[in-house]
Write an enzyme that holds these catalytic residues in place. Structure first.
Site, PDB file in Angstrom:
ATOM      1  N   LYS A 172       5.804  -2.589   8.043  1.00  0.00           N
ATOM      2  CA  LYS A 172       6.863  -1.830   7.377  1.00  0.00           C
ATOM      3  C   LYS A 172       8.094  -2.729   7.296  1.00  0.00           C
ATOM      4  CE  LYS A 172       9.694   2.303   8.061  1.00  0.00           C
ATOM      5  NZ  LYS A 172       9.921   3.459   8.946  1.00  0.00           N
ATOM      6  N   ASP A 216      11.214  14.278  11.502  1.00  0.00           N
ATOM      7  CA  ASP A 216      10.722  14.134  10.128  1.00  0.00           C
ATOM      8  C   ASP A 216       9.206  14.264  10.092  1.00  0.00           C
ATOM      9  OD1 ASP A 216      11.040  13.856   7.413  1.00  0.00           O
ATOM     10  OD2 ASP A 216      10.994  11.673   7.443  1.00  0.00           O
ATOM     11  N   GLY A 235       8.128   3.654   1.622  1.00  0.00           N
ATOM     12  CA  GLY A 235       8.812   4.646   2.439  1.00  0.00           C
ATOM     13  C   GLY A 235      10.270   4.732   2.069  1.00  0.00           C
ATOM     14  N   SER A 258      12.636   3.639   3.677  1.00  0.00           N
ATOM     15  CA  SER A 258      13.370   2.451   4.110  1.00  0.00           C
ATOM     16  C   SER A 258      12.868   1.168   3.479  1.00  0.00           C
ATOM     17  CB  SER A 258      13.275   2.317   5.636  1.00  0.00           C
ATOM     18  OG  SER A 258      13.753   3.470   6.261  1.00  0.00           O
ATOM     19  N   VAL A 266       5.556  -0.856   2.475  1.00  0.00           N
ATOM     20  CA  VAL A 266       4.571  -0.976   3.553  1.00  0.00           C
ATOM     21  C   VAL A 266       3.437  -1.849   3.028  1.00  0.00           C
ATOM     22  CG1 VAL A 266       3.007   0.238   5.100  1.00  0.00           C
ATOM     23  CG2 VAL A 266       5.169   1.308   4.432  1.00  0.00           C
ATOM     24  N   ILE A 297       0.821  -1.223   0.000  1.00  0.00           N
ATOM     25  CA  ILE A 297       0.000   0.000   0.000  1.00  0.00           C
ATOM     26  C   ILE A 297       0.843   1.256   0.000  1.00  0.00           C
ATOM     27  CG2 ILE A 297      -2.000  -1.064   1.114  1.00  0.00           C
ATOM     28  CD1 ILE A 297      -1.038   0.196   3.756  1.00  0.00           C
ATOM     29  N   GLY A 298       2.162   1.118   0.040  1.00  0.00           N
ATOM     30  CA  GLY A 298       2.990   2.317   0.012  1.00  0.00           C
ATOM     31  C   GLY A 298       4.466   1.982   0.051  1.00  0.00           C
TER      32      GLY A 298
END
Length: 988
Positions: free
Chosen positions: A715, A826, A695, A697, A700, A692-693
């Site tokens: 994650k 962040d 990042g 690093s 996700v 779904i995404g």
């Protein structure tokens, strides 16, 4: 008449030595001092041209007389360090300007040795501590002293009043938390005094200040002033501008204030002044009056009509009543009138604009009746007309169709009728037209103004078909025409509008099929065609629109199956009350769309939460009653074999996945609370279909962990060899922090799974994902699971304010209630996650660090953060504190209020820089707010949150509020918004 001959070349040669001697030069000693100054500041690149081989008088930063250096002007050069003690070795220096650099430390008393200094500007730096008590030892010739926006604290020393030649004293936006001396009133040469934006101890305005006979501009906004204003303000005989806004001043406005003949600007907004406006207004040179956001009552005095020099009249956000004096409409220099949000009534003076160059006319949120004045744009200079939410009636003046200067036309919520003048649709500079909630009639025009981007004609009586030349409306971004009498088919040309983002045509009489080719709608994110007579099938092309998130086709006569592509990115969907048939596509077959398909008898789904009949039951056949024993045995044997094959295949898939994700290694699950899943549940479902995404690093995933439909977000930390050490630190930091803290507005870490070469963090899953997706329509691999239980909300202002307050409370907990405190480092809108009710939770602590000793600075060995959100001090130092989070959060507040992205202020600046320049300019703050959610009822709170965003993004960290203070202010705005909304609901 004789003409003198030109000098001969021989004569020029004779004069040349004298010409050279007359050019500015310096002593060798002065040049050495300047080069030492450059070395003292570590040779900044901006001063590379300072060298021994050139004349300092030719350096742009240096001013010289014939024989000496007299001035240094070095702003905006990113100079670090302190002020050198030898700077006054330049004995003849009279002008020193080092504003907007990174200079720090205490006030340098070595400046006392600059005995000829007349001009000193150290503003916009990082100086700290108290201003020395012996400040009067500065040059007796000093005329200009500017220490604006530093971090000076304590009292302003009394001895500053002994600098008797000062004409300008600028001490605003510091951290003064003591007193300011009444003796400032003895500076009889003072022409400009600015003490605004300091947290002085609560004090009254000293009567001695009224003795400043030469004072022209006096700023003391946000300075903790209390009590009533002195009664002798008429003693400030030269005063042109008075700004005492945003204080705790009370009582009434002194009657002698408007007797000042030179006074042109008065700002008293956001104080507690009550009562009426004095009738004795005799300031014939008055240009600007701003008494907004007080609690003023009564009528507007007739005396305003005598202010023949008045250009700006601002009285909004009060409780004024009665009619506007007719004479105000005849003021010859009136340019801006802002009197919205009062209780004013009666007819608008008919002469507005007839005798002056009217530019801004804002009379909204009152109870005016009658017509709009005919001559508002008589001078062709009117930029904005806002008369919404009154009881105005009649037709729109035909003269406005020649108003070539107009950009905004807002008359919604009145009782206007008749047709819109043809030329008004085509005004060359028109950008915004909001005329909804009236009784306008007529047909839509074939042609629109070239810059017109937003039109709202909803709830009127427009009729006829959408013109086939609609494809010429190329600038249109928002078109709302709900609940009119439009008929006919939706023309194919409407889909050619590539900039169109929002289209509302619901509640009309549109017929026919939807356009088949709609790929040109590349920017469309909201489409509402409900409550029409549309027929045919839903076009497959709707499923390929990249940014479409809201789709409402309900209450039509659409038939056929739902396209399988539909739903990839949808957040809100309503297809109810149609004639659709078939099974719900898999991407829509979940509880997020539980009310999207009702009243379609032909639809089916095996998901009971959708309230449809079961697809399985429709195709179930009646079993035969006569089945042989032999057949039963065959079926049983086959079932056993199939079951064994399934088990073997499952084990094979698990083994393959274990190899793929390194599951052969020894995995360790560390739970931080009671879990209803194992590491195997997670590891076997790390598939691309669940991503779904992405990042910084790694990926996700959204993973279902049980049959009850519970999900978690996982994650996965990437494991590239060159990043291993950094990612390991990020992993450990996030685990260490999140495993220890518990807060409603911080994402919950449920556990971590790790082995030698992979790291997994398991979080609670938040249905509405990240804030940036809602604000900026960010793309993602899937919109699967976005919750639509709150179907009437697409981040309207109350929801945005709720999100701001929730995120602020999470940060406040980290900064002030964790021991030791935590800096996130962040903060950005993509790291603010939203649950099903749009409650905000802070996520992604990979860059966060625990402060070593409470509020002490911690030196960071690495630089991290996101462009547009990073505090300016973070770019030139690794020493950070919680104020970098405050800065980043301020950017989020600006995103919420403006709708802009953090790195997209304009073509030259970030959002924070753009917002500051807008606030410092002449345009009203309201112009910066997001038109998509801007409502008059919330304008006060939106403006306040915008200003809070500016406060959080001040250049100097010490000038920014704490998150505790930010929470208090947001809570106040939230309560005020709820009170306004409740009041509006009662009124409705």
């Amino acid at each position: 008449m004789s003409i003198l001959p030109l000098p001969s070349p021989f004569l020029l040669l004779l004069l040349l030595p004298f010409l050279v001697i007359s050019q500015p030069t310096t002593t060798k000693n002065d040049q050495t001092i300047l080069l030492n100054l450059k070395r003292f500041w570590s040779n900044p690149p901006s001063l590379n041209h300072w060298n021994q081989s050139s004349n300092p008088c030719k350096w742009p930063e240096i001013t010289c007389t014939a024989t000496a250096i007299t001035g240094i002007t070095i702003p905006y050069k990113d100079i670090n360090g302190t002020l050198p003690p030898f700077i006054c070795d330049l004995k003849n220096i009279t002008h020193l300007d080092l504003h907007y650099n990174n200079l720090a430390g205490a006030f340098q008393t070595a400046l006392y040795n600059c005995t000829n200094l007349q001009y000193l500007d150290l503003s916009l730096n990082y100086f700290v501590g108290r201003i020395p008590d012996d400040i009067s030892r500065l040059s007796a010739e000093l005329r200009y002293l500017n220490l604006y926006e530093n971090s000076f604290t304590g009292d302003i020393p009394v001895n500053i009043s002994r600098l008797l030649k000062l004409s300008s004293l600028q001490l605003h936006q510091n951290q003064f938390n003591g007193s300011f001396p009444a003796e400032i009133g003895y500076l009889t040469e003072l022409e400009e005094l600015n003490l605004a934006s300091n947290q002085f101890t609560p004090s009254r305005l000293p009567p001695s200040f009224t003795g400043l006979k030469k004072l022209r501009k006096f700023y003391m906004a946000e300075a903790n002033l209390i009590g009533e204003l002195p009664g002798n303000l008429s003693g400030l005989t030269a005063l042109e501008l008075l700004d005492l806004s945003q204080n705790q001043i009370n009582g009434s406005i002194p009657s002698d204030l408007f007797m000042l003949k030179n006074l042109t600007e008065v700002y008293l907004y956001m104080t507690n002044l009550t009562g009426g406006i004095p009738d004795s207004i005799e300031a014939l040179n008055m240009k600007i009056i701003d008494l907004s956001a007080n609690m003023l009552t009564g009528k507007i005095p007739d005396g305003f009509g005598d202010l023949t020099h008045l250009t700006n009249l601002t009285l909004m956000f009060n409780q004024l009543s009665g009619e506007i004096p007719v004479s105000i409409g005849r003021l010859p220099r009136l340019q801006n009138i802002r009197i919205f949000d009062n209780n004013l009534s009666g007819q608008l003076p008919p002469d507005f604009g007839r005798y002056s160059d009217l530019e801004v006319f804002e009379v909204s949120l009152n109870q005016f009746t009658g017509n709009l004045p005919e001559n508002l744009c008589y001078s062709r200079k009117l930029i904005g007309l806002a008369a919404y939410d009154n009881n105005l009636s009649g037709e729109i003046p035909k003269s406005l169709e020649n108003c070539s200067s107009m950009r905004k036309f807002m008359v919604y919520g009145n009782r206007f009728s008749g047709a819109i003048p043809d030329g008004l649709w085509k005004v060359s500079k028109l950008e915004l037209m909001m005329i909804n909630g009236n009784s306008f009639s007529g047909e839509l025009p074939d042609e629109l103004a070239p810059k017109l981007s937003t039109i709202d004609i909803s709830y009127n009586k427009f009729s006829g078909q959408i013109p086939t030349r609609v494809s010429s409306w190329t600038s249109l971004r928002v078109f709302k025409a709900s609940y009119n009498q439009l008929d006919g088919a939706i023309p194919q040309n409407l889909t050619a509008l590539a900039n169109l983002e929002t289209l509302w045509l619901d509640g009309n009489q549109l017929t026919g099929e939807l356009p088949g080719t709609i790929v040109s709608w590349s920017s469309l994110n909201t489409l509402n065609l409900s409550r029409n007579e549309l027929t045919g099938q839903i076009p497959d092309g709707l499923g390929f629109l990249e940014v479409l998130t809201v789709l409402d086709l309900s209450r039509n006569h659409l038939s056929g199956q739902i396209p399988s592509q539909l739903g990839k990115r949808l957040v809100l969907l309503d297809l109810s009350a149609n004639d659709l048939t078939g099974a719900i596509p898999s991407q829509l077959n979940n509880g997020a769309f539980d009310r999207s398909f009702l009243n379609n008898p032909g639809l089916c789904s095996d998901n009971p939460s959708l309230g449809l009949s079961s697809c399985s039951s429709r195709f179930k056949t009646r079993p035969s009653s006569k089945i042989s024993t032999k057949l039963v045995a065959v079926i049983a044997s086959t079932a056993v074999i199939l079951l064994l094959l399934v088990v073997l295949m499952s084990r094979y898939v698990v083994l393959q996945r274990r190899r793929k994700y390194g599951l052969d290694a020894e995995w360790k699950l560390t739970p931080f609370q009671k879990l209803n899943f194992t590491e195997t549940t997670i590891l076997t479902r790390l598939t691309e279909s669940n991503v779904i995404g992405h990042g910084g690093s790694g990926k996700v995933y959204r993973i279902e962990v049980n049959r009850s439909g519970d999900f978690v977000a996982v994650k996965k930390i990437s494991s590239k060899k060159d990043l291993d050490q950094r990612l390991e630190k990020e992993f450990l930091a996030e685990v260490e922090i999140l495993s220890k803290i518990r807060h409603l507005n911080i994402v919950k870490l449920m556990g971590c799974i790790s082995c030698d070469n992979s790291k997994l963090l398991v979080y609670e899953y938040l249905e509405n994902q990240s804030l940036d997706r809602w604000l900026h329509q960010k793309k993602a691999p899937s919109s699967r699971g976005l919750n639509s239980s709150v179907r009437h909300v697409v981040l309207d202002w109350p929801k945005r304010l709720q999100i701001a307050l929730g995120a602020a409370q999470g940060l406040c907990y980290m900064h002030h209630y964790c021991s030791p405190g935590i800096i996130h480092r962040d903060i950005k809108s993509s790291n603010i996650l939203l649950d099903s009710e749009f409650n905000a939770k802070i996520a992604d602590f990979g860059l966060a660090r625990i402060l070593a000793n409470g509020s002490e600075l911690t030196t960071m060995s690495t630089f991290a953060g996101s462009f547009g959100y990073m505090a300016p001090e973070y770019a030139h130092t690794t020493k950070v504190n919680e104020k970098i989070d405050v800065y980043s959060f301020g950017v989020i507040l600006l995103e919420l209020t403006t709708g802009k992205e953090a790195n997209n202020g304009d073509e030259h600046s970030s959002l924070a820089e753009w917002a500051l320049q807008h606030a410092l300019g002449n345009a009203p703050i309201e112009d910066a707010l997001d038109n998509e959610v801007k409502e008059p009822i919330y304008s006060n709170e939106m403006t306040g949150v915008f200003k809070l965003g500016l406060l959080c993004t001040l250049k100097l960290p010490a000038n920014r509020p704490s998150m505790k203070e930010v929470c208090q202010m947001l809570l106040g705005y939230s309560m005020a918004a709820k009170m306004r909304k409740n009041g509006a609901d009662v009124a409705d």
